[in-house]
Design a protein around this motif. Structure first.
Motif, short mmCIF file in Angstrom:
data_model
loop_
_atom_site.label_atom_id
_atom_site.label_comp_id
_atom_site.label_asym_id
_atom_site.label_seq_id
_atom_site.Cartn_x
_atom_site.Cartn_y
_atom_site.Cartn_z
N HIS A 150 5.62 4.70 5.77
CA HIS A 150 5.98 6.04 6.24
C HIS A 150 6.08 7.05 5.09
O HIS A 150 6.65 8.12 5.26
N ALA A 151 5.58 6.69 3.91
CA ALA A 151 5.74 7.54 2.72
C ALA A 151 5.21 8.95 2.97
O ALA A 151 4.16 9.14 3.58
N ILE A 152 5.97 9.94 2.50
CA ILE A 152 5.54 11.33 2.63
C ILE A 152 4.43 11.61 1.61
O ILE A 152 3.44 12.25 1.92
N ASN A 153 4.62 11.09 0.41
CA ASN A 153 3.64 11.31 -0.65
C ASN A 153 3.12 9.96 -1.14
O ASN A 153 3.81 9.22 -1.83
N ARG A 154 1.90 9.65 -0.74
CA ARG A 154 1.34 8.33 -1.07
C ARG A 154 1.22 8.10 -2.56
O ARG A 154 1.39 6.98 -3.04
#
Ligand code: ZN
Length: 202
Positions: A150-154
């Protein structure tokens, strides 16, 4: 009662499926105790059965602070029946030692589950509290979903994983919820605007 070994990211068991509990037997009660013992020993907020190598739909959470009495909540066969809103959640996981990153979560969830005595209960949690976020995090473990999915910034998540000598993200496992992503983007924009107006003041 015993402290169990927590499986680390990269162990395929963490990606596996889990089965429903048909009866809250002695074995399940023992599993609950092991989960609690292990969670407390590791200073965690939550722990799910697959993390200690048990493929059952069971997790435990305790969001009490160190100056409060323990307040364990046991979830057996949980179902999230309602979710809404959005919140940016800075999360870690006992299966990802020292790795933290921002993830997308719903702000409000309603969950129905059984407690350790097999009694069903419904819990409604709002405003993106630690409990609301922990429920979603632990619930995911039961379906082989991990917080980094669910990472916002990969890129940031990728860096954090490699810094902590953990395996890389698994792009095919990343969760895409367009409506939630849209809400999170709005939150991020609002945050940026705040920073800009702070700068203007100086
Ligand atoms: Zn976790």
């Amino acid at each position: 009662m015993s402290v169990r070994k927590v499986l680390k990211y990269g162990d395929p068991f963490l990606r596996g499926a889990t089965k429903e509990v048909h009866k809250v037997s002695k074995k399940i009660q023992e599993l609950v105790r092991d989960l609690l013992d292990t969670m407390y020993q590791q200073n965690g907020v939550g722990l799910a059965a697959p993390q200690i190598g048990e493929s059952y739909r069971v997790f435990v959470i305790d969001v009490s602070t160190s100056d409060e009495p323990l307040n364990p909540i046991v979830f057996i066969n949980p179902k999230i029946i309602k979710k809404s809103g959005a919140v940016i959640s800075h999360e870690g996981c006992l299966s990802f030692p020292k790795a933290f990153t921002d993830v997308k979560r719903y702000a409000n969830v309603t969950v129905r589950a059984m407690d350790r005595k097999g009694r069903s209960f419904t819990l409604e949690v709002k405003d993106g509290t630690l409990l609301a976020r922990a429920i979603q995090h632990e619930y995911d473990h039961l379906d082989g979903v991990l917080f980094v999915d669910h990472a916002i910034n990969r890129f940031e998540a990728e860096d954090v994983l490699s810094e902590n000598e953990l395996p890389p993200l698994e792009p095919e496992k990343m969760i895409d919820e367009p409506e939630l992503t849209e809400e999170i983007e709005k939150l991020l924009e609002a945050k940026e605007d705040e920073v800009e107006s702070d700068e203007d003041d100086e």
